[in-house]
Design an enzyme around this catalytic site. Structure first.
Site, short mmCIF file in Angstrom:
data_model
loop_
_atom_site.label_atom_id
_atom_site.label_comp_id
_atom_site.label_asym_id
_atom_site.label_seq_id
_atom_site.Cartn_x
_atom_site.Cartn_y
_atom_site.Cartn_z
N HIS A 34 50.63 7.02 73.90
CA HIS A 34 50.74 5.78 74.67
C HIS A 34 51.64 6.00 75.89
CE1 HIS A 34 54.73 3.69 73.23
NE2 HIS A 34 54.92 4.97 73.39
N ASP B 31 43.98 6.38 65.17
CA ASP B 31 44.49 7.73 64.90
C ASP B 31 43.97 8.76 65.90
OD1 ASP B 31 46.01 9.56 63.43
OD2 ASP B 31 44.26 10.16 62.24
N HIS B 32 44.91 9.50 66.47
CA HIS B 32 44.62 10.53 67.48
C HIS B 32 43.94 9.96 68.72
CE1 HIS B 32 45.81 13.09 64.19
NE2 HIS B 32 45.93 14.08 65.05
N GLU C 234 57.88 3.36 64.75
CA GLU C 234 57.50 4.24 65.86
C GLU C 234 58.30 5.53 65.78
OE1 GLU C 234 56.71 3.12 70.36
OE2 GLU C 234 58.79 3.66 70.06
N CYS D 140 59.45 6.43 77.28
CA CYS D 140 58.13 5.94 76.86
C CYS D 140 57.25 5.60 78.06
CB CYS D 140 58.26 4.74 75.92
SG CYS D 140 58.33 5.24 74.18
N HIS E 24 52.63 10.44 76.07
CA HIS E 24 53.35 11.12 74.97
C HIS E 24 52.90 10.44 73.70
CE1 HIS E 24 55.65 7.49 75.54
NE2 HIS E 24 56.04 7.62 74.28
N HIS F 75 53.47 9.42 69.30
CA HIS F 75 54.37 9.13 68.17
C HIS F 75 53.58 9.31 66.88
CE1 HIS F 75 57.57 7.34 70.61
NE2 HIS F 75 56.63 6.75 71.31
NI NI Z 1 56.73 5.98 73.18
#
Ligand code: NI
Length: 136
Positions: A14, A79-80, A126, A33, A39, A41
């Site tokens: 995200h 997911d992914h 997160e 972020c 990047h 999580h």
């Molecule tokens: Ni983040």
């Protein structure tokens, strides 16, 4: 009343930003972020449902069924994936943990109600140090 929680995990990319802000301003507000290169999580999702125990069957909800609902409606779409660009139920929302929790609630609530129990809480971590709880 019995509360039952199922944990699932997903990894996703995200970026926290507002397109009407400069990269500098986004970085100032959202910190790391807001990296324009994205990047990821490793999120943990805790779905808590509440209901009475079915005395004949000895459970509140069939856990296999609950797992299937969460997998199909939430984990597979997330997911992914890139949360900002690839997840239908996140369209038009900030890719924050708060927003994800609200969206997950909206997606799961009707499915869980069909099983005769109520959705009580959607909790998402997160990082090890931050988590959100949403109660609808
Ligand atoms: Ni983040």
């Amino acid at each position: 009343m019995i509360y039952l929680t199922r944990r699932e995990r997903f990894s996703a990319a995200h970026r926290m930003f507002r397109p009407d802000f400069s990269d500098e301003k986004n970085a100032e507000i959202y910190g790391l972020c807001s990296n324009p290169g994205w990047h990821g999580h490793n999120y943990e999702l805790f779905v808590t449902v509440k209901g009475e125990m079915n005395r004949e069957l000895g459970y509140v909800i069939n856990l296999k069924k609950l797992k299937k609902i969460i997998q199909e409606y939430v984990i597979e779409p997330l997911d992914h994936k890139n949360i900002n660009t690839q997840v239908d139920f996140m369209k038009g929302r900030q890719a924050s943990t708060e927003s994800i929790a609200i969206a997950v609630w909206e997606v799961l609530e009707p499915q869980i109600r069909k099983e005769g129990v109520e959705l009580h809480c959607v909790k998402i971590t997160e990082t090890e140090n931050n988590y959100i709880e949403y109660y609808g």
